[in-house]
Write a protein that holds these residues in place. Structure first.
Motif, short mmCIF file in Angstrom:
data_model
loop_
_atom_site.label_atom_id
_atom_site.label_comp_id
_atom_site.label_asym_id
_atom_site.label_seq_id
_atom_site.Cartn_x
_atom_site.Cartn_y
_atom_site.Cartn_z
N ASP A 214 -9.29 -8.81 16.91
CA ASP A 214 -8.16 -8.22 16.18
C ASP A 214 -7.15 -9.31 15.86
N GLY A 215 -6.22 -9.00 14.99
CA GLY A 215 -5.28 -9.99 14.49
C GLY A 215 -4.50 -10.71 15.56
N SER A 216 -4.24 -10.06 16.69
CA SER A 216 -3.46 -10.69 17.75
C SER A 216 -4.21 -11.83 18.43
N LYS A 217 -5.54 -11.88 18.28
CA LYS A 217 -6.34 -12.92 18.94
C LYS A 217 -6.42 -14.21 18.12
N ILE A 234 -19.99 -15.27 11.58
CA ILE A 234 -19.11 -14.25 10.98
C ILE A 234 -17.98 -13.94 11.95
N LEU A 235 -16.78 -13.83 11.42
CA LEU A 235 -15.63 -13.32 12.17
C LEU A 235 -15.17 -12.04 11.50
N ILE A 236 -15.03 -10.98 12.29
CA ILE A 236 -14.47 -9.72 11.78
C ILE A 236 -13.11 -9.53 12.41
N THR A 237 -12.07 -9.42 11.57
CA THR A 237 -10.71 -9.24 12.05
C THR A 237 -10.01 -8.20 11.19
N ASP A 238 -8.69 -8.08 11.34
CA ASP A 238 -7.96 -7.09 10.54
C ASP A 238 -6.85 -7.77 9.75
N ASP A 239 -6.19 -7.01 8.89
CA ASP A 239 -5.24 -7.60 7.96
C ASP A 239 -3.89 -7.94 8.57
N THR A 240 -3.76 -7.82 9.90
CA THR A 240 -2.56 -8.32 10.57
C THR A 240 -2.71 -9.78 11.00
N ALA A 241 -3.90 -10.34 10.83
CA ALA A 241 -4.17 -11.71 11.26
C ALA A 241 -3.40 -12.72 10.41
N ASP A 242 -3.03 -13.82 11.02
CA ASP A 242 -2.29 -14.88 10.34
C ASP A 242 -3.17 -15.51 9.25
N PRO A 243 -2.76 -15.46 7.98
CA PRO A 243 -3.58 -16.03 6.89
C PRO A 243 -3.86 -17.51 7.06
N ARG A 244 -2.93 -18.24 7.68
CA ARG A 244 -3.14 -19.67 7.89
C ARG A 244 -4.30 -19.93 8.85
N VAL A 245 -4.40 -19.12 9.90
CA VAL A 245 -5.49 -19.28 10.84
C VAL A 245 -6.81 -18.89 10.18
N ILE A 246 -6.79 -17.84 9.37
CA ILE A 246 -7.99 -17.44 8.65
C ILE A 246 -8.48 -18.57 7.75
N GLU A 247 -7.57 -19.24 7.08
CA GLU A 247 -7.94 -20.36 6.22
C GLU A 247 -8.60 -21.48 7.02
N GLN A 248 -8.06 -21.78 8.21
CA GLN A 248 -8.66 -22.81 9.07
C GLN A 248 -10.08 -22.43 9.46
N ILE A 249 -10.26 -21.16 9.78
CA ILE A 249 -11.59 -20.70 10.22
C ILE A 249 -12.57 -20.71 9.05
N THR A 258 -12.38 -9.04 6.69
CA THR A 258 -11.09 -8.46 7.08
C THR A 258 -11.06 -6.98 6.79
N VAL A 259 -10.83 -6.17 7.81
CA VAL A 259 -10.68 -4.73 7.61
C VAL A 259 -9.22 -4.42 7.35
N GLU A 260 -8.95 -3.48 6.46
CA GLU A 260 -7.59 -3.15 6.07
C GLU A 260 -7.11 -1.92 6.84
N LEU A 261 -6.20 -2.14 7.76
CA LEU A 261 -5.71 -1.06 8.61
C LEU A 261 -4.83 -0.08 7.85
N GLU A 262 -4.03 -0.57 6.92
CA GLU A 262 -3.15 0.31 6.15
C GLU A 262 -3.97 1.27 5.31
N ALA A 263 -5.03 0.76 4.69
CA ALA A 263 -5.89 1.62 3.88
C ALA A 263 -6.60 2.64 4.76
N LEU A 264 -6.98 2.20 5.97
CA LEU A 264 -7.67 3.11 6.89
C LEU A 264 -6.74 4.25 7.31
N ALA A 265 -5.46 3.90 7.59
CA ALA A 265 -4.50 4.92 7.99
C ALA A 265 -4.25 5.92 6.86
N ALA A 266 -4.21 5.41 5.64
CA ALA A 266 -3.99 6.29 4.48
C ALA A 266 -5.16 7.23 4.28
#
Length: 266
Positions: A214-217, A234-249, A258-266
């Motif tokens: 999850d994004g906190s990791k 493959i890394l599966i994370t969510d849209d709260t993850a830091d974009p800078r870290v995603i770019e490094q990975i 990336t799974v979208e939590l806001e869309a899921l809640a809606a």
């Protein structure tokens, strides 16, 4: 968490640390100070710990050279209730990568445990060192479940074998799923050397490694680097993850989903 489970975890923390403050126990067990203080009073009356000012300590010392009975890191029963929405969404995406009829390896952890709900809806066989996941699958699904031989570490809910030659070497699969204490530019990290050794043994039996975090990791560090990013497929994370870290990975050649939590809640 049940009182009995919390007491067991509290005693295991004291076994590891010898002393723990009320504040430390409150954080590690995700409980209120009032609850922890009641626990300490009860366990002290039962003679299972020594209550001291501000906390508690283990009764007696472990003999020198005694075998290691606990693993470093937070408890499964505590982690299971953190970031549950993100973990469930990530787990659902992970299971969608599985093919009908295949065997997959699922390493123990709170994120991978969430895969159980979705695995029970699929014709997928599972090799796992997670005591809790194996129990869940057996009680709720028809999956063929295999666990390695070894000792159960209750705090993390995983089964670790002290032997190099065990049943694991007889299996081969396409995908291995694992959680992590943290992932970033240094790679996938873990908290204990025994966990590292056991997970690497599982990894040798799979073609691809899928990390659930999850994004906190993302960007978090721990004691041991278990895999460099070049070994992650493959890394599966969510849209709260830091974009800078995603770019490094991604720059290391890892496919990031990336799974979208806001869309899921809606």
């Amino acid at each position: 968490m049940l009182e009995k489970q919390r007491h067991q975890l509290l005693l295991e923390i004291l076994e590891e640390q010898q002393f723990a403050s009320v504040a430390d126990l409150t954080a590690q067990l995700n409980s209120s100070e009032a609850t922890i203080r009641r626990d300490l009073i009860k366990l002290s009356k039962e003679g299972r710990l020594e209550k001291i000012r501000g906390g508690a300590q283990r009764i007696g010392n472990r003999p020198a050279g005694a075998p290691k009975t606990h693993l470093a890191g937070s408890a499964f029963l505590v982690n299971k209730d953190k970031m549950t929405t993100a973990k469930q969404a990530i787990a659902a995406k992970a299971v969608s990568l599985c093919e009908e009829g295949e065997l997959v390896i699922v390493n123990g952890g709170s994120s991978t445990f969430m895969m159980g709900e979705y695995l029970t809806q699929r014709d997928v066989s599972v090799l796992t060192n997670s005591y809790y996941l194996a129990q869940y699958l057996c009680e709720n699904g028809q999956n063929q479940v295999t666990v390695p031989s070894g000792e159960i570490y209750r705090k993390q809910g995983i089964i670790l074998s002290p032997f190099e030659n065990d049943s694991i070497q007889n299996y081969r699969c396409r995908l291995m799923f694992t959680g992590t204490a943290g992932i970033g530019e240094f790679g996938v990290m873990e908290t204990d050397s025994l966990i590292v050794r056991a997970e690497q043994k599982l990894r040798r039996q799979s073609e691809k490694l899928v990390v659930l975090a999850d994004g906190s990791k993302l960007g978090q560090k721990s004691n041991f680097v278990i895999y460099p990013l070049t070994e992650v497929d493959i890394l599966i994370t969510d849209d709260t993850a830091d974009p800078r870290v995603i770019e490094q990975i991604e720059a290391a050649g890892v496919e990031v989903i990336t799974v979208e939590l806001e869309a899921l809640a809606a």
